[in-house]
Design an enzyme around this catalytic site. Structure first.
Site, mmCIF file in Angstrom:
data_model
loop_
_atom_site.group_PDB
_atom_site.id
_atom_site.type_symbol
_atom_site.label_atom_id
_atom_site.label_comp_id
_atom_site.label_asym_id
_atom_site.label_seq_id
_atom_site.Cartn_x
_atom_site.Cartn_y
_atom_site.Cartn_z
ATOM 1 N N SER A 153 0.830 -1.198 0.000
ATOM 2 C CA SER A 153 0.000 0.000 0.000
ATOM 3 C C SER A 153 0.872 1.259 0.000
ATOM 4 C CB SER A 153 -0.967 -0.049 1.181
ATOM 5 O OG SER A 153 -1.997 0.893 1.043
ATOM 6 N N ASP A 252 -10.041 -3.185 -5.637
ATOM 7 C CA ASP A 252 -9.229 -2.239 -4.884
ATOM 8 C C ASP A 252 -9.228 -0.907 -5.613
ATOM 9 O OD1 ASP A 252 -7.293 -0.871 -3.425
ATOM 10 O OD2 ASP A 252 -5.674 -2.293 -3.839
ATOM 11 N N HIS A 282 -8.288 -4.764 -1.049
ATOM 12 C CA HIS A 282 -7.086 -4.097 -0.546
ATOM 13 C C HIS A 282 -6.829 -4.536 0.903
ATOM 14 C CE1 HIS A 282 -4.066 -0.894 -0.532
ATOM 15 N NE2 HIS A 282 -4.343 -0.814 0.759
#
Length: 311
Positions: A153, A252, A282
């Site tokens: 991320s 995501d 995600h």
């Protein structure tokens, strides 16, 4: 592909809790809750070597190694959490698993968080940590000549930014980057941001809040004004970047920027592999207990790290 049944269950459990969003909580509470989600993180394997270190400028690191006997190449790992949440502790399980599966040395970086420390603080910390490990490889008993950068991320975006700076100034030699659903752009108008803006875990609104915290007052949507070390997709060229492996979750908001980065790397002649995890959300790699694909993803990421240190 439809949402995986485990994604459906994860979303249903989250909805049942009806918890406020990260941006709706006091910051200290949000960080404490995020770091404390150990039931979702799972328990990592025991390793021969786990050491907490501090650089001369007081940056905390944690070093993981499966076998204390070997002098191994290094994976610099930068945790996710939107530049606002997360820590060495929140990603301890992931790093333990990555060290166990790869046999390499993992160095996790506890970089400074926004909004108290705005860009470029986190980026500077990650780059300085990498310099520290390379410069002190003998003392740390690691192979500083073979370095991979990795992260999930926001940490994936930081890893890509470290690679970009290293390639531009030539002080560090990065042999590969492993990016898990990375944050690479400050653009909320992509297809994936539109289709998955709500109801799929990470929301468009939360990402806008993360970016506002990180950039501290830059207007939303003005992508061209965000420099490449903050949003790597704003770079004009990627031709000097190292070989790259990217993992993407199908459902995501960040999906499209990961695909765009891969396309541009390929256009610039950089070897790149993209692995899509169908039906996943995600965070599925980090939240490993609810998702069987997490273990597979970590194994695949570990094998990519290992391969990059051999080529």
């Amino acid at each position: 592909m439809p949402l995986h049944s485990q994604s459906v269950q994860f979303l249903a459990a989250a909805a049942a809790k009806n918890s406020p969003g990260w941006n709706e909580l006091p910051l200290d509470d949000a960080r404490s809750i995020f770091d404390g989600m150990t039931d979702a993180f799972g328990v990592g394997p025991e390793l021969d070597r786990v050491e907490d270190l501090v650089t001369p400028d007081s940056l905390p690191l944690r070093l993981y190694q499966k076998s204390a006997e070997a002098v191994c190449p290094v994976v610099m790992f930068f945790h996710g959490g939107g530049f606002v949440l997360g820590s060495i502790e929140s990603h301890d399980t992931l790093c333990r698993r990555l060290a166990f599966e790869s046999g390499l040395t993992i160095v996790s970086v506890d970089y400074r968080l926004a909004p108290e420390h705005v860009f470029p603080a986190a980026f500077d910390d990650c780059y300085r940590a990498t310099e520290f490990v390379v410069g002190n490889a003998v003392e740390l008993q690691v192979d500083g000549s073979r370095i991979v950068v990795a992260g999930d991320s926001a940490g994936g975006g930081l890893a890509a930014a470290v690679s970009l700076k290293a390639s531009e100034i030539g002080q560090l030699s990065i042999c590969g980057q492993v990016l898990i659903y990375p944050v690479l752009d400050h653009n909320f108008k992509t297809r994936s941001y539109s289709e998955f803006s709500t109801d799929f875990g990470l929301t468009r609104g939360t990402m806008m809040w993360f970016w506002n915290c990180y950039l501290h007052g830059k207007q939303q949507g003005q992508v061209a004004n965000v420099e490449p070390y903050a949003a790597v997709l704003q770079s004009d060229s990627f031709e000097s970047l190292p070989q790259t492996y990217i993992q993407l979750a199908e459902y995501d908001v960040l999906y499209d920027e990961g695909k765009e980065f891969a396309r541009r790397l390929e256009d610039d002649g950089v070897p790149v592999t993209v692995q899509q995890f169908d039906g996943m959300l995600h965070g599925f790699v980090h939240f490993s207990e609810p998702f069987d694909d997490s273990k597979r993803a970590i194994r695949e990421a570990a094998m990519a790290c290992l391969q990059f240190t051999k080529t």
